[in-house]
Design an enzyme around this catalytic site. Structure first.
Site, short mmCIF file in Angstrom:
data_model
loop_
_atom_site.label_atom_id
_atom_site.label_comp_id
_atom_site.label_asym_id
_atom_site.label_seq_id
_atom_site.Cartn_x
_atom_site.Cartn_y
_atom_site.Cartn_z
CG ASP A 129 13.11 -32.48 16.05
OD1 ASP A 129 12.19 -32.53 14.99
OD2 ASP A 129 12.86 -31.33 16.58
C1 SPV Z 1 9.37 -28.54 18.78
O1 SPV Z 1 8.54 -28.16 19.45
O2 SPV Z 1 9.93 -29.69 17.31
C2 SPV Z 1 10.68 -27.37 17.79
C3 SPV Z 1 11.11 -25.59 18.98
O3 SPV Z 1 10.67 -26.97 17.39
S1 SPV Z 1 12.79 -26.44 19.03
O4 SPV Z 1 12.56 -27.92 19.65
O5 SPV Z 1 12.68 -25.55 20.87
O6 SPV Z 1 13.54 -26.35 18.19
MG MG Z 2 10.58 -28.63 15.45
#
Ligand code: SPV
Ligand code: MG
Length: 578
Positions: free
Chosen positions: A76
């Site tokens: 991510d």
């Molecule tokens: C996501 O779900 O991608 C978020 C929330 O941004 S977190 O992973 O907690 O940052």
């Molecule tokens: Mg996110």
């Protein structure tokens, strides 16, 4: 493609704003593809709280950057481009009517963000949340990752540019403050909140990866004061992944209006995939993995294939549910009253027990009835009923009797013990149950004094009554943990009344388990002396032990087992009076 989406973008877009006007907590679940969109979008439980019906579902979907990236096998870090994200978003929107909140990551620079807002708004998305980090951001949940925050003024300008390009008043831009994630204090978070609110943002998400919610609670309180000072009403959003011991009510009390379960469906799917892969490798076949998997038919149902099939078959062709009545054994107790006839032929106020069962079934439009006879089979008769024979009935395997009618099981079936009378509505209610295996269970067992004599089929339910937080009893939560006649009566929560329903999938699971047990096991098996003499309850216990979910439908009256002469006398008197 499913036909679940029946809504145009303009009708969906304003739904989140409308929900916010209801002034209650908005519950949001993550989705990362069409299937998870279907699961999250259609998840629903129904129950009762103090006699009042209660329904719970998710109000909206969160198109998460973490789970969208992970489902593509990527970290991510804003490596999945916006066009790819938009494809996933469209995929999810196509299968649900719920509003969607999109995780816009940093939103890129102000020019990128304008495109993002414009495209999401046109697609019918209700809100985008952008975080005040520098592109390319890093996911917020992992400790030890260096996090660079954006200058608040630069971020505020991005908000202004986004607000300026949206065409409707329905679309919301929410600013996500990452001060706590980057290790900055409350003052930094609050000063950012003030800047973003003054730039015209529609709400604030405050993020934290701490298990301890103190900093969040302090922020929520100060945020309330800030709104009052600025004369604004802008919702506060949280993502309780790490502080998940807090309930929705507790968070709502602290001032949070939107609560996002941000990654749970992906995590659930990942864990199941790992377990199933390992189970197959371990056993070198997939039988043991089956209880860990959804039945193929559930997937067919979820994605609309069964609707397609039904349309193909045209209305009314769905077929009647078969009923199987195993009635092969010889009854020792009522023998003197039977004059060599099978128990199902017992006369009760002028009609046979079997005729009375057939009439109850017919009231519920169940006309495909098969009786498995054994003892005095030549005397078994009832109009419109097919009679099969278990020649081996003397060896006393109830399951064997049932399996004589296995050809009737394939589309799902109802099983009814031959010696019970029951009110018609019980069958009707059972037909409404959607679970794959449902036993009808009487809950008054707990209050009866166990008299011994006839072995009762006791049930111990999985979820015991917990007086503290959960007061609502949800139908889908009635799961059998143990079943059998030899369970200590004082542990029993229910008694199985001898009526059960198997969906097509449930029937397949039953047949596969029975076949595996009878082919591969020997000797004692649950309560049976030998695997060749299995009772219905033995195979059900085995299925539970293998991980299949066996539900029960709870009743507390409306049925009677004809076991002793007294039962017969009672029912005769009652029927003659009525
Ligand atoms: C996501 O779900 O991608 C978020 C929330 O941004 S977190 O992973 O907690 O940052
Ligand atoms: Mg996110």
């Amino acid at each position: 493609m499913t036909l679940l989406n029946n809504i145009l973008p303009e009708a969906r877009r304003g739904k989140l704003k409308a929900l916010l006007r209801e002034n209650r907590l908005i519950r949001v679940i993550e989705a990362h593809n069409g299937l998870s969109g279907i699961v999250g979008g259609s998840a629903r439980i129904e129950g009762e709280d103090k006699g009042q019906p209660v329904i719970r579902e998710f109000d909206a979907l969160w198109e998460s950057s973490l789970t969208d990236s992970a489902s593509k096998g990527h970290p991510d870090i804003e490596v999945v481009g916006f066009d790819s994200r938009l494809t996933t978003i469209q995929e999810i929107l196509a299968v649900t009517e719920k509003p969607m909140i999109v995780d816009g990551d940093t939103g890129g620079d102000a020019n990128n963000f304008e495109y993002m807002v414009s495209k999401l708004e046109r697609a019918g998305v209700s809100a985008v949340i952008i975080e005040d980090k520098v592109f390319p951001k890093r996911n917020s949940l992992e400790a030890g990752v260096s996090q660079t925050l954006q200058d608040p003024e630069v971020f505020a300008q991005k908000i202004r540019r986004g607000k300026a390009v949206q065409l409707t008043g329905d679309f919301l831009i929410i600013a996500r403050i990452e001060s706590f994630i980057a290790g900055f204090p409350l003052e930094d978070a609050l000063s950012r909140a003030r800047t973003y609110l003054q730039a015209g943002v529609d709400g604030i998400m405050i993020h934290s990866k701490s298990k301890n919610p103190d900093e969040l609670f302090r922020f929520a309180e100060a945020y309330g004061d800030l709104l009052t000072e600025l004369g604004l009403d802008k919702p506060l959003v949280c993502v309780p992944t790490t502080y998940n011991h807090l309930t929705e009510d507790e968070l709502a009390q602290k001032g949070f209006r939107v609560l996002i379960y941000a990654n749970h469906l992906l995590r659930a799917a990942y864990q199941s995939m790992v377990e199933v892969s390992r189970a197959i490798l371990l056993n070198q076949r997939s039988l043991e993995a089956d209880p860990l998997c959804a039945p193929v038919r559930d997937i067919f149902r979820a994605v609309g294939f069964l609707d397609v099939k039904e349309k193909d078959q045209r209305e009314g062709q769905a077929g009647n549910i078969a009923v199987i009545i195993p009635a092969a054994g010889e009854d020792e107790v009522l023998k003197p009253l039977l004059n060599g006839r099978p128990k199902a032929m017992l006369d009760i106020a002028g009609r046979t027990l079997l005729d009375r069962q057939v009439a109850s079934l017919a009231t519920n439009h169940l006309n495909d009835i098969t009786v498995v006879a054994g003892y005095a089979s030549d005397q078994m008769r009832a109009e419109g009923v097919a009679i099969l024979e278990n020649k081996d009935y003397e060896n006393g395997s109830m399951m064997h009797s049932l399996m004589v009618a296995r050809d009737k099981m394939h589309n799902g079936f109802l099983m009814l013990y031959a010696d019970i009378l029951l009110e018609d509505h019980i069958i009707g209610k059972l037909l409404d149950c959607r679970e794959d295996i449902v036993l009808v269970a009487d809950n008054t067992t707990q209050y009866h004094k166990y008299e011994g004599g006839k072995a009762l089929d006791f049930i111990v339910s999985k979820r015991k009554h917990r007086p503290s937080r959960r007061r609502i009893s949800f139908a889908g939560e009635h799961l059998v943990e143990r079943i059998g006649a030899n369970l200590p009566p004082e542990t029993a929560t229910h008694e199985f009344i001898g009526l059960a329903r198997f969906s097509r999938t449930g029937a397949e699971q039953l047949m596969a388990t029975y076949q595996d047990c009878t082919e591969n096991f020997q000797g004692r098996f649950h309560e049976a002396d030998d695997v060749s003499r299995l009772n219905f309850t033995d195979i059900i216990q085995e299925m539970i032990d293998r991980g299949f979910r066996v539900h029960f439908m709870e009743i507390h009256q409306g049925w009677l087992e004809i076991h002793r002469g007294e039962d017969l006398k009672l029912v005769n008197e009652f029927l003659q009076l009525s």
